[in-house]
Write an enzyme that holds these catalytic residues in place. Sequence first.
Site, PDB file in Angstrom:
ATOM      1  N   CYS A  86       0.563  -1.127   0.034  1.00  0.00           N
ATOM      2  CA  CYS A  86       0.166  -0.081   0.139  1.00  0.00           C
ATOM      3  C   CYS A  86       0.963   1.368   0.061  1.00  0.00           C
ATOM      4  CB  CYS A  86      -0.974   0.168   1.240  1.00  0.00           C
ATOM      5  SG  CYS A  86      -1.866  -1.380   1.411  1.00  0.00           S
ATOM      6  N   ARG A 137       4.789   0.698  -6.028  1.00  0.00           N
ATOM      7  CA  ARG A 137       4.798  -0.309  -4.884  1.00  0.00           C
ATOM      8  C   ARG A 137       3.987  -1.395  -5.144  1.00  0.00           C
ATOM      9  NH1 ARG A 137       6.705   2.270  -0.292  1.00  0.00           N
ATOM     10  NH2 ARG A 137       5.199   1.350   1.259  1.00  0.00           N
ATOM     11  N   TRP A 174      -2.910  -2.487  -1.705  1.00  0.00           N
ATOM     12  CA  TRP A 174      -2.421  -4.018  -1.957  1.00  0.00           C
ATOM     13  C   TRP A 174      -3.274  -4.980  -1.219  1.00  0.00           C
ATOM     14  CZ3 TRP A 174       0.413  -7.892  -0.049  1.00  0.00           C
ATOM     15  CH2 TRP A 174       0.974  -8.876  -1.071  1.00  0.00           C
ATOM     16  N   ASN A 202      -1.232   0.927   5.773  1.00  0.00           N
ATOM     17  CA  ASN A 202      -0.391   0.091   5.189  1.00  0.00           C
ATOM     18  C   ASN A 202      -0.076  -0.987   6.392  1.00  0.00           C
ATOM     19  OD1 ASN A 202       1.622  -1.428   3.973  1.00  0.00           O
ATOM     20  ND2 ASN A 202       2.961   0.186   3.819  1.00  0.00           N
ATOM     21  N   GLY A 203      -0.172  -2.117   6.323  1.00  0.00           N
ATOM     22  CA  GLY A 203       0.298  -3.100   7.289  1.00  0.00           C
ATOM     23  C   GLY A 203      -0.762  -4.096   7.596  1.00  0.00           C
ATOM     24  N   GLU A 211      17.291 -16.956  -9.656  1.00  0.00           N
ATOM     25  CA  GLU A 211      17.380 -15.578  -9.772  1.00  0.00           C
ATOM     26  C   GLU A 211      16.715 -15.350 -11.090  1.00  0.00           C
ATOM     27  OE1 GLU A 211      16.586 -12.869  -8.366  1.00  0.00           O
ATOM     28  OE2 GLU A 211      16.878 -11.505  -9.576  1.00  0.00           O
ATOM     29  N   LYS A 220      12.758 -13.716 -12.293  1.00  0.00           N
ATOM     30  CA  LYS A 220      12.956 -12.537 -13.080  1.00  0.00           C
ATOM     31  C   LYS A 220      11.840 -12.954 -14.114  1.00  0.00           C
ATOM     32  CE  LYS A 220      14.063 -10.194 -11.542  1.00  0.00           C
ATOM     33  NZ  LYS A 220      14.626  -9.868 -10.146  1.00  0.00           N
ATOM     34  N   GLU A 271       8.249 -13.280 -12.691  1.00  0.00           N
ATOM     35  CA  GLU A 271       7.522 -12.211 -12.048  1.00  0.00           C
ATOM     36  C   GLU A 271       7.043 -11.212 -13.015  1.00  0.00           C
ATOM     37  OE1 GLU A 271       9.425  -9.988  -9.002  1.00  0.00           O
ATOM     38  OE2 GLU A 271      11.268 -10.196 -10.193  1.00  0.00           O
ATOM     39  N   HIS A 293      15.846 -37.283 -11.118  1.00  0.00           N
ATOM     40  CA  HIS A 293      15.047 -37.592  -9.797  1.00  0.00           C
ATOM     41  C   HIS A 293      13.633 -37.264  -9.914  1.00  0.00           C
ATOM     42  CE1 HIS A 293      18.691 -39.194  -8.007  1.00  0.00           C
ATOM     43  NE2 HIS A 293      19.400 -37.929  -8.051  1.00  0.00           N
ATOM     44  N   LYS A 333       6.464  -3.662  -4.373  1.00  0.00           N
ATOM     45  CA  LYS A 333       7.846  -3.537  -4.525  1.00  0.00           C
ATOM     46  C   LYS A 333       8.390  -3.642  -3.085  1.00  0.00           C
ATOM     47  CE  LYS A 333      11.938  -2.028  -5.857  1.00  0.00           C
ATOM     48  NZ  LYS A 333      12.779  -3.158  -6.727  1.00  0.00           N
TER      49      LYS A 333
HETATM   50  O1  M6R Z   1      13.205  -5.095  -0.371  1.00  0.00           O
HETATM   51  P1  M6R Z   1      13.779  -6.693  -0.293  1.00  0.00           P
HETATM   52  O2  M6R Z   1      14.960  -6.758  -0.974  1.00  0.00           O
HETATM   53  O3  M6R Z   1      13.796  -7.094   1.043  1.00  0.00           O
HETATM   54  O4  M6R Z   1      12.863  -7.559  -1.098  1.00  0.00           O
HETATM   55  C1  M6R Z   1      13.145  -8.974  -1.242  1.00  0.00           C
HETATM   56  C2  M6R Z   1      12.060  -9.533  -2.239  1.00  0.00           C
HETATM   57  O5  M6R Z   1      10.639  -9.022  -2.032  1.00  0.00           O
HETATM   58  C3  M6R Z   1      12.438  -9.008  -3.579  1.00  0.00           C
HETATM   59  O6  M6R Z   1      13.809  -9.478  -3.891  1.00  0.00           O
HETATM   60  C4  M6R Z   1      11.603  -9.476  -4.670  1.00  0.00           C
HETATM   61  O7  M6R Z   1      11.725 -11.024  -4.634  1.00  0.00           O
HETATM   62  C5  M6R Z   1      11.594  -8.884  -6.068  1.00  0.00           C
HETATM   63  N1  M6R Z   1      10.294  -8.518  -6.589  1.00  0.00           N
HETATM   64  C6  M6R Z   1      12.398  -9.743  -7.147  1.00  0.00           C
HETATM   65  O8  M6R Z   1      12.670  -9.197  -8.232  1.00  0.00           O
END
Ligand code: M6R
Length: 613
Positions: free
Chosen positions: A2, A27, A75, A101-102, A486, A490, A493, A509, A608
């Site tokens: 949020c 965000r 969110w 937010n929270g 990773e 990428k 997502e 396996h 974010k």
């Molecule tokens: O702000 P942070 O690095 O703690 O965030 C961790 C993850 O939420 C963040 O890396 C997330 O996986 C990204 N969307 C990846 O691109």
Amino acid sequence: MCGIVGYIGNKQAAPLLLEALEKLEYRGYDSAGLAIIGKEGLSVCKAKGRLRVLFERTEGGAIMPGTAGIGHTRWATHGEPSDVNSHPHLSHSGRVAVVHNGIIENYAELREFLTEHGYEFRSDTDTEIVAQLVDYYYHGYYYHGDPVKAVRQAVALLTGSYALGIAFAEHPEMLIAVRKDSPLILGLGEGETFIASDIPALLKHTREIVRLDERELAVLTRSGVSVYDRFGDPVEKTPEHIAWDVDAAEKGGYAHFMLKEIMEQPAAIRNTISPRIKEGRIDLGLAHITEDVIRSINKIYIVACGSASYVGMTSQYMLSKMLNVPVSVELASEFRYSDPVVDENTLVIVISQSGETLDTLFALREAKRRGAHILSVVNVVGSAIANESEDVLYTWAGLEIAVATTKAYSTQLAVMYLIALHFAQVRGMLTDEALHEAVSALEGLPALVEHMLGKREQMQYLASLFFNLRDIFFIGRNIDYALCLEGSLKLKEISYIHSEAYAAGELKHGTISLIEPGTLVIALCTHAPLREKMVSNIREVKARGAVVIAITDENDASVPAVADHVITLPASAPLVLPSLPLIPLQLFAYYVALLKGCDIDKPRNLAKSVTVE
Ligand code: M6R
């Protein structure tokens, strides 16, 4: 997560708040709303969907006159995205409006209590409880008409996390902000003050900000802010000047923030590494994790979420090898509840771009409570994780806006190289010659990354061949496996293509049953000692009909002999090699998502900074 904004001044609040909310779009959100204190009291407008819908519904804010108000991008956590579940939430008397937010963990219990006292609820959210509870003290059962006292009484009953912006229909001269475990900042202007979840929302109006600390409450008026601690005592806050270029929050000619941030990686890595190399040695400037502490460490945990945890996995190999210490990588959301065995000889390295990820913050607190040393690797200066760590190493990546991390990831990895070298230096595990070689490798890294960015056209071409696939697999061994995780994250997502990363040795396996004619397998073969094993794995998947894109060293002939498409890496020192394969994979993900028409910077359902558990 949020986004919260608030404004009190002499300008029309609604258009200004809409514009500020736009700057927080990165965000992640699914609905938005405004509450403005006008002549007739509080007017509220909320809309499911993009900000554009709210903009149209309020005619750009024109139908909501008033010079004080609060705004929100939601969110969803409690209750589906809908107009009614959007914030701001009004109390049933219409006197109090709240943005949040929270997560309020005890909302069910409080809702029951208020229902018994005649309060009616309209939404399924946990946030509505806050508006009603403040109303209960301010105007309802405990009528005393003091807004600040009412907020203080209400938040004292809340468990969970909150950043709150609160407006009162009968008090157009003030807004209230309060926070616990969720970030909130205040902006100071000439005859106007602001509330925001993050700095980009304020940059157009002011560069003087104040960060609210845990459980602090602020009263904002047109002439300034007064901040109080949880006991109600005034707190002196020193405003911080934000020196960033406004351009950092703009796309600078690129179609998307993600592409801009990918292209910024050489400079970001240089900014992160250069100030920490002094006279050929690594100087991290650690104030509390002294050389004695470094020598005493006999166990390291790396704790993080998402991509940051993959940085941890990638650096785990290097740290344990260079320091001869067991290194364990833990997901923050698991670590906290795993009864971790830590003591004063344990170092916990916490990695986070935002510095506000709640799971990571809570894991940090748990490790601290158990007596571990805490070193954090954080991008956002002054964030909660940075503040609560014993020492912090900032990744000087600059503002990262795209939800999918790129330059923060690369600079986190660069900091992990620095930590490994510094610790090895202190523990006497590096010869002068080895240190000299490592330092030159670090200094040469930005140029190697620049070279990899030259693969942009090749990645665009490969994306055009494969963007309409349903599943894509990544395979690798050792460090390459960590990089696969990773690369796969990428891709999935931002493009919504189903993708998995597997340790190549695991294929037989079970996983290999997923391979069918035409399946794309991306094979990372950069770890030279295991390259021949990867050649065998590529043969195995090809024998089942897979098409293979492989990443390998430019001098290697074995992988090109079996793969369908090859991406090459320039010759580089083993220390910095893990920084290279992700560059083309970031570009691949970007172009696949572009060809699929996805919302690259703001992928669906994602945020974010993840400030809920
Ligand atoms: O702000 P942070 O690095 O703690 O965030 C961790 C993850 O939420 C963040 O890396 C997330 O996986 C990204 N969307 C990846 O691109």
